[in-house]
Scaffold this active site. Structure first.
Site, PDB file in Angstrom:
ATOM      1  N   GLY A 302      41.164  36.147  51.789  1.00 43.46           N
ATOM      2  CA  GLY A 302      40.918  36.589  50.424  1.00 43.46           C
ATOM      3  C   GLY A 302      42.187  36.795  49.622  1.00 43.46           C
ATOM      4  O   GLY A 302      43.173  36.057  49.767  1.00 43.46           O
ATOM      5  N   SER A 303      42.181  37.841  48.816  1.00 40.48           N
ATOM      6  CA  SER A 303      43.263  38.043  47.849  1.00 40.48           C
ATOM      7  C   SER A 303      44.602  38.418  48.468  1.00 40.48           C
ATOM      8  O   SER A 303      45.614  38.455  47.763  1.00 40.48           O
ATOM      9  CB  SER A 303      42.855  39.118  46.837  1.00 40.48           C
ATOM     10  OG  SER A 303      41.765  38.668  46.067  1.00 40.48           O
ATOM     11  N   THR A 304      44.645  38.695  49.778  1.00 45.35           N
ATOM     12  CA  THR A 304      45.953  38.945  50.409  1.00 45.35           C
ATOM     13  C   THR A 304      46.813  37.678  50.387  1.00 45.35           C
ATOM     14  O   THR A 304      48.021  37.746  50.634  1.00 45.35           O
ATOM     15  CB  THR A 304      45.780  39.425  51.869  1.00 45.35           C
ATOM     16  OG1 THR A 304      45.031  38.452  52.610  1.00 45.35           O
ATOM     17  CG2 THR A 304      45.068  40.767  51.919  1.00 45.35           C
TER      18      THR A 304
END
Length: 587
Positions: A302-304
């Site tokens: 995801g957004s990591t």
């Protein structure tokens, strides 16, 4: 008139011959017996016969080697071998009416009636194991009972002082003291040592009569010192367990890395199990508890991933750190797919892109970057390859290669979808950001010297991205709950939808947070993953963020890392309740 009787005469030489033969028989017999029992140089004499007897009665028995000790970096034992006694019996030789029989049953922790029944049932056997791990002190008491038919053999039993805290790292051994999981399996050739042997005299039933001496001494295994610090491991484990229970999650992982050395200081997983009591667990519970999810389980991060999308754009000069990105009208359409931000952020800087976790901004950057350049950067920081930490079954994850025409797949990659990674891979990638673009090997063993590593990214670009990441834990960022008082954190939240056979599930998530601290002069990287939380909250900042803050703050204090506050805009929430509906999203 009497009949005439003829007398039989035997000649002297015949008589002498017969008498000599009869006298020679006992002499020959005596000579043969002497040859068998006295004379050594006679063919098939007593030495030959004794050799034949020894072949049947003298046996070699293995002497178990002491298995090496596994300790944490400070010498705290995590796996040790304790001497135990294997107690066996020859049922035909045991007198169940012996006056000390009740004491025998007591020392073996067995019911006397059950023991008698067991011996009677197995009377056809010459060897019956009664106890495989009796304490040496109790074994001496049994020896003093002088009950015939009871035999003892020295062995070792593996004990794990760390229990469930380190079970997935250390692993376990089987009944033969061979490694089956974790470090016990990976380094079995070092830990196991070399068994010795001795000669014993056994009777025709196979029972040992006498020890005849040691032929070869056992060589103990070597010890292994792990990089794990039990002070940090305990904190990571307890915080993770509490979070998994609180959020009604399926599983979770925490990893703490030392940036300077690449050593893993803590690696905790849930669910877990106590290897000292594994006999009481079902096979399903054992399989779930023994799995080192930080190394074996893959997720879409995801957004990591967004800091690496920004880094790729800067590296390929698609944008500068001073430029803005237009995210209007708050969503972007790729083919038939519409991907949205939490709200319309309008024109935003790269700092705000990471602070607010803008999907639209990251996708616009990702689409603008050549897919080969994007894949190259992601590969250089370690995605799509095995970390090589020396753990059995380690997986490489998935980093796909996209054609330029595959816009939806490229858009997904820019926000951490269409790829898979383990918690350990995410930690290694963040360690590249933390170490100024240097990629170092990671290890679970304590190091004597710091490895140099290889430069994979420009140091100045990495420093710029790290500064941009500091906004996530500040006021208005997606990870206010991940803030650490008196330290600046460079981090990123992630909240990815779980993928199943039918596609992405709307109400099932993986919550993540990855952070670098201190942001100005990094020492630690910590990654937290909470899989499938079902208690209401699912955003990475709300579910994984608090675990990160609590675990990392403890690590900073233990390692005596000096605090530093660069400004007062940090998000330190004390006695302040925040409406979850007002917090930023990061999907």
């Amino acid at each position: 008139m009497k009949p005439k009787i003829n007398k039989l005469y035997i000649s002297r030489w015949r008589y002498t011959l017969l008498a000599s033969f009869l006298l020679a028989l006992p002499v020959a017999a005596i000579w043969h017996i002497a040859g068998l029992q006295v004379l050594a140089d006679v063919d098939k004499g007593y030495e030959f016969l004794q050799g034949k007897v020894k072949q049947k009665l003298v046996h070699k028995e293995s002497i178990p080697a002491y298995r090496g000790v596994i300790t944490d970096r400070n010498g705290q034992p995590l796996a040790i071998s304790s001497p135990v006694i294997i107690v066996s019996a020859n049922p035909n030789q045991v007198d169940v009416n012996h006056p000390n029989f009740l004491y025998l049953a007591d020392y073996l922790s067995l019911n006397p009636k059950s023991l008698k029944k067991r011996l009677s049932k197995n009377s056809h056997k010459i060897h019956l194991r009664l106890k495989k791990d009796l304490e040496p002190a109790k074994a001496e008491k049994i020896r003093a009972l002088k009950i015939s038919g009871i035999y003892m053999k020295k062995a070792y039993k593996r004990f794990y002082p760390g229990g469930e805290l380190t079970s997935q790292i250390v692993g376990i051994t089987n009944s033969e003291d061979k490694g089956q999981e974790g470090i016990e399996l990976s380094f079995n050739h070092i830990l196991a040592g070399v068994p010795g042997n001795k000669k014993v005299l056994k009777d025709r039933r196979g029972s040992v009569i006498k020890d005849l001496g040691i032929e070869k001494n056992a060589k103990p295994g070597r010890n292994i010192t792990l990089s794990i610090d039990m002070r940090l491991q305990h904190k990571a484990y307890t915080e993770l367990k509490e979070a998994v229970i609180k959020n009604n999650a399926k599983s979770g992982s925490v990893i703490i890395l030392d940036i300077h050395s690449g050593e893993v200081l803590a690696m905790a997983n849930q669910p877990s199990y106590n290897p000292n009591n594994r006999g009481r667990l079902s096979s399903e519970e054992l399989i779930k508890g023994a799995r080192n999810r930080a190394i074996l389980d893959i997720y879409e991060p995801g957004s990591t991933i967004k800091p690496f999308t920004v880094l790729a754009a800067l590296e390929n000069e698609k944008i500068s750190s001073e430029q803005f990105i237009d995210t209007n009208p708050g969503y972007i359409q790729i083919g038939k797919k519409i991907i949205r931000d939490h709200r319309n952020y309008g024109k935003i800087s790269l700092d705000d892109l990471l602070k607010k976790s803008s999907n639209v901004g990251a996708i616009k950057l990702g689409i603008d970057i050549d897919p080969g350049d994007m894949h190259d950067l992601f590969s250089r920081v370690g995605f799509g390859e095995v970390v090589g930490i020396g753990f059995p079954g380690e997986v490489s994850g998935v980093l796909p290669w996209h054609k330029k025409s595959m816009k939806l797949e490229r858009a997904n990659l820019a926000i951490g979808y269409s790829m898979n990674a383990t918690a350990l891979q995410v930690a290694r990638a963040y360690s590249v950001l933390a170490s100024g673009g240097i990629k170092k090997p990671l290890t679970l063993q304590k190091l004597d010297s710091i490895p140099k590593g290889d430069r994979v990214v420009n140091a100045e670009l990495v420093t710029e991205v790290r500064k941009m990441m500091m906004g996530a834990t500040r006021s208005g960022g997606t990870a206010e709950d991940a803030a650490i008082y008196t330290y600046n954190v460079a981090g990123k939240t992630g909240t990815s939808h779980k993928n199943s056979v039918g596609g992405y599930e709307e109400k099932r998530y993986v919550s993540l947070f990855a952070g670098i601290v201190p942001a100005e002069n990094p020492r630690l990287v910590t990654v937290v993953i909470i899989n499938d939380p079902k208690a209401g909250q699912h955003y990475g900042g709300k579910v994984a963020g608090p675990v990160y803050a609590n675990v990392t703050e403890r690590a900073l204090r233990v390692l005596r890392v000096a605090p530093k506050i660069s400004d007062n805009k940090r998000a330190v929430v004390i006695n302040q309740k925040v409406d979850p509906s007002q917090s930023e999203g990061d999907i």
